[in-house]
Design a protein around this motif. Sequence first.
Motif, PDB file in Angstrom:
ATOM      1  N   LYS A 122      -9.156   6.649  18.372  1.00 38.30           N
ATOM      2  CA  LYS A 122      -9.333   7.215  17.040  1.00 38.30           C
ATOM      3  C   LYS A 122      -8.164   6.865  16.130  1.00 38.30           C
ATOM      4  N   ILE A 123      -6.941   6.899  16.662  1.00 37.48           N
ATOM      5  CA  ILE A 123      -5.755   6.556  15.860  1.00 37.48           C
ATOM      6  C   ILE A 123      -5.838   5.117  15.373  1.00 37.48           C
ATOM      7  N   ILE A 124      -6.167   4.200  16.276  1.00 38.47           N
ATOM      8  CA  ILE A 124      -6.236   2.783  15.906  1.00 38.47           C
ATOM      9  C   ILE A 124      -7.344   2.552  14.882  1.00 38.47           C
ATOM     10  N   LEU A 125      -8.514   3.147  15.115  1.00 40.60           N
ATOM     11  CA  LEU A 125      -9.637   2.936  14.207  1.00 40.60           C
ATOM     12  C   LEU A 125      -9.364   3.550  12.831  1.00 40.60           C
ATOM     13  N   CYS A 126      -8.832   4.763  12.803  1.00 37.69           N
ATOM     14  CA  CYS A 126      -8.573   5.444  11.530  1.00 37.69           C
ATOM     15  C   CYS A 126      -7.505   4.709  10.729  1.00 37.69           C
ATOM     16  N   SER A 127      -6.400   4.333  11.365  1.00 34.80           N
ATOM     17  CA  SER A 127      -5.335   3.621  10.652  1.00 34.80           C
ATOM     18  C   SER A 127      -5.807   2.259  10.172  1.00 34.80           C
ATOM     19  N   SER A 128      -6.672   1.600  10.932  1.00 33.86           N
ATOM     20  CA  SER A 128      -7.202   0.297  10.523  1.00 33.86           C
ATOM     21  C   SER A 128      -8.111   0.428   9.300  1.00 33.86           C
ATOM     22  N   LEU A 129      -8.958   1.449   9.298  1.00 31.88           N
ATOM     23  CA  LEU A 129      -9.845   1.667   8.150  1.00 31.88           C
ATOM     24  C   LEU A 129      -9.050   1.961   6.881  1.00 31.88           C
ATOM     25  N   LEU A 130      -7.997   2.759   6.998  1.00 32.19           N
ATOM     26  CA  LEU A 130      -7.213   3.133   5.822  1.00 32.19           C
ATOM     27  C   LEU A 130      -6.397   1.970   5.276  1.00 32.19           C
ATOM     28  N   ILE A 131      -5.831   1.136   6.155  1.00 33.58           N
ATOM     29  CA  ILE A 131      -5.090  -0.025   5.645  1.00 33.58           C
ATOM     30  C   ILE A 131      -6.062  -1.040   5.065  1.00 33.58           C
ATOM     31  N   GLY A 132      -7.283  -1.092   5.602  1.00 34.93           N
ATOM     32  CA  GLY A 132      -8.304  -1.964   5.021  1.00 34.93           C
ATOM     33  C   GLY A 132      -8.667  -1.529   3.611  1.00 34.93           C
ATOM     34  N   ILE A 133      -8.776  -0.209   3.395  1.00 38.94           N
ATOM     35  CA  ILE A 133      -9.041   0.310   2.051  1.00 38.94           C
ATOM     36  C   ILE A 133      -7.908  -0.048   1.099  1.00 38.94           C
ATOM     37  N   TYR A 134      -6.669   0.010   1.604  1.00 37.87           N
ATOM     38  CA  TYR A 134      -5.519  -0.330   0.754  1.00 37.87           C
ATOM     39  C   TYR A 134      -5.594  -1.778   0.285  1.00 37.87           C
ATOM     40  N   TYR A 135      -5.795  -2.695   1.217  1.00 40.99           N
ATOM     41  CA  TYR A 135      -5.823  -4.112   0.848  1.00 40.99           C
ATOM     42  C   TYR A 135      -7.043  -4.440  -0.021  1.00 40.99           C
ATOM     43  N   LEU A 136      -8.115  -3.703   0.160  1.00 38.29           N
ATOM     44  CA  LEU A 136      -9.332  -3.977  -0.594  1.00 38.29           C
ATOM     45  C   LEU A 136      -9.258  -3.432  -2.023  1.00 38.29           C
ATOM     46  N   LEU A 137      -8.692  -2.239  -2.200  1.00 37.16           N
ATOM     47  CA  LEU A 137      -8.763  -1.565  -3.499  1.00 37.16           C
ATOM     48  C   LEU A 137      -7.421  -1.372  -4.202  1.00 37.16           C
ATOM     49  N   LEU A 138      -6.339  -1.143  -3.463  1.00 38.33           N
ATOM     50  CA  LEU A 138      -5.097  -0.686  -4.084  1.00 38.33           C
ATOM     51  C   LEU A 138      -4.003  -1.740  -4.186  1.00 38.33           C
ATOM     52  N   GLN A 139      -4.058  -2.761  -3.350  1.00 37.31           N
ATOM     53  CA  GLN A 139      -2.950  -3.712  -3.266  1.00 37.31           C
ATOM     54  C   GLN A 139      -2.606  -4.352  -4.617  1.00 37.31           C
ATOM     55  N   ARG A 140      -3.601  -4.687  -5.427  1.00 36.43           N
ATOM     56  CA  ARG A 140      -3.372  -5.402  -6.678  1.00 36.43           C
ATOM     57  C   ARG A 140      -3.206  -4.470  -7.883  1.00 36.43           C
ATOM     58  N   GLU A 141      -3.241  -3.174  -7.639  1.00 36.29           N
ATOM     59  CA  GLU A 141      -3.113  -2.226  -8.738  1.00 36.29           C
ATOM     60  C   GLU A 141      -1.640  -1.896  -8.991  1.00 36.29           C
ATOM     61  N   LYS A 142      -1.308  -1.745 -10.261  1.00 36.13           N
ATOM     62  CA  LYS A 142       0.075  -1.469 -10.635  1.00 36.13           C
ATOM     63  C   LYS A 142       0.316   0.045 -10.660  1.00 36.13           C
ATOM     64  N   MET A 143       0.128   0.672  -9.533  1.00 36.23           N
ATOM     65  CA  MET A 143       0.418   2.102  -9.370  1.00 36.23           C
ATOM     66  C   MET A 143       1.235   2.253  -8.085  1.00 36.23           C
ATOM     67  N   PHE A 144       2.466   1.768  -8.155  1.00 36.83           N
ATOM     68  CA  PHE A 144       3.291   1.589  -6.976  1.00 36.83           C
ATOM     69  C   PHE A 144       3.655   2.909  -6.290  1.00 36.83           C
ATOM     70  N   ARG A 145       3.923   3.943  -7.063  1.00 40.51           N
ATOM     71  CA  ARG A 145       4.290   5.227  -6.454  1.00 40.51           C
ATOM     72  C   ARG A 145       3.099   5.840  -5.705  1.00 40.51           C
ATOM     73  N   PHE A 146       1.932   5.758  -6.310  1.00 38.53           N
ATOM     74  CA  PHE A 146       0.744   6.264  -5.628  1.00 38.53           C
ATOM     75  C   PHE A 146       0.490   5.463  -4.355  1.00 38.53           C
ATOM     76  N   ASN A 147       0.669   4.141  -4.420  1.00 42.60           N
ATOM     77  CA  ASN A 147       0.435   3.301  -3.243  1.00 42.60           C
ATOM     78  C   ASN A 147       1.408   3.626  -2.118  1.00 42.60           C
ATOM     79  N   ARG A 148       2.662   3.912  -2.486  1.00 44.61           N
ATOM     80  CA  ARG A 148       3.640   4.276  -1.449  1.00 44.61           C
ATOM     81  C   ARG A 148       3.216   5.568  -0.753  1.00 44.61           C
ATOM     82  N   PHE A 149       2.835   6.559  -1.552  1.00 43.72           N
ATOM     83  CA  PHE A 149       2.372   7.817  -0.973  1.00 43.72           C
ATOM     84  C   PHE A 149       1.137   7.591  -0.109  1.00 43.72           C
TER      85      PHE A 149
END
Length: 449
Positions: free
Chosen positions: A7-34
């Motif tokens: 569950k840890i591996i699957l959950c962390s993989s899904l969340l980092i996938g969401i980051y690279y898909l939606l948040l990586q190119r957005e200029k909201m650096f503080r939100f991305n760090r959190f």
Amino acid sequence: MLVPIFKIILCSSLLIGIYYLLLQREKMFRFNRFYLLFALAFSYVIPFVKINLPAVSQQKKQLIFDEIPTQQLIQNTTQASQFDWMNLIFAVSVIVSVSLIIKSIISIRKIISMKGTDINYQNQKVKLVEKNLPPFSFWNKIYLNKSYFENGQIDNRIFQHEKTHIVQKHSLDILFLEILKVISWFNPALYFYKKAITDNHEFLADESIIQQQNNVKDYQQLILSEILQTRNLNLTHQFNYNNTKKRFIMMTTKKSKFEKTKKLFVVSAFAGLSILFVQKVYATEAKPEVKSDIHEITTNDSVKLDTIPSKKATQANVKIKGKKNIPPPPPPTEMKDNELPIPPPPPPASNITAAQFPEGLGELRKAVANQFDTSAINGKGMLKTNLYISIDENGKTTDIKAEGDNQNFNNEAIRVVKVVTADKLWKPATEDGKSAATVFKLPIMMNFQ
């Protein structure tokens, strides 16, 4: 333990996938760090969170366990012991974790032991080192080559860049990630998190420089000149070539109009994953499904084949209405490897201790009853099966077999017991004081109307 790890591996993989898909190119650096830090903490905590749910009605279909449900069949101890792969996996895991700890200590020691002069520059600790390397920061100190300190001054852009790493405590993020790598180095998602977090740190530091109305092109020229001297120092923030292109792009990127929508989506993703990965514990109904029934005794005063005595029954005779007391059956019997574990005639008594489920036999019964799914079972009347749970000398469940007339009922019983015992270690059976492989017999019945 394997289920929470998965569950840890699957959950962390899904969340980092969401980051690279939606948040990586957005200029909201503080939100991305959190987001990145919370995603890591969330992934490692949520599999261990339990929620209580109301009991699921079985529509009058009840699992019935014998009051005397088990027999310990000690396997032949003269056979060669089976190789335990779990011990090997555990040993390899410990070795890798220790290696990572040593590597991190060496990296920190390498940074701290650098030769140089400590100074206080604008209320900030700075170390002027003798080695020719680009500026970097670690913990609460900035490390610079002496050539950067001329006429009592440091280029303000370099100083502010590194000071931002210190003020925003970026080193804590890196150390947190390193700790997770030590305890779960096998999680491939961690290496993507490290890249995303270090890139985000650089974006935050660059943003602080540009907000001070520095010329973007001049600052980019400074970065290009510094990366030519880059050296690889773990756990530090320094000018580097790998993410330079991304940094240049983010310096000139404008805020997207979809930022709020994406933030709302990722917050909803956490809620959805909470439901998916949390441990669900179903409450028992007022009338418990697990019943205890003593098997009937035949008219000729003999015990039925599937009636197995418990410890309590072996201490006193079983009293039958209108019949004489029946002496208790003899102790468990030996069986050969891979042989269907039906009790043969007993050998002479030996000093045997039965295997024990970690939470007790009552909890095993409850867990089996709560997990049992009757929707796929076709049949009427009383269905019965005898489950045979093979347990090795280390307490690990190695095999589960079922003996009954209804194959669907057998298959569901096997499935449920596999789920219940998947991450459990039994207290092994012993024979003459030594751990021994054993077979645990669990007869169950269900009445279908």
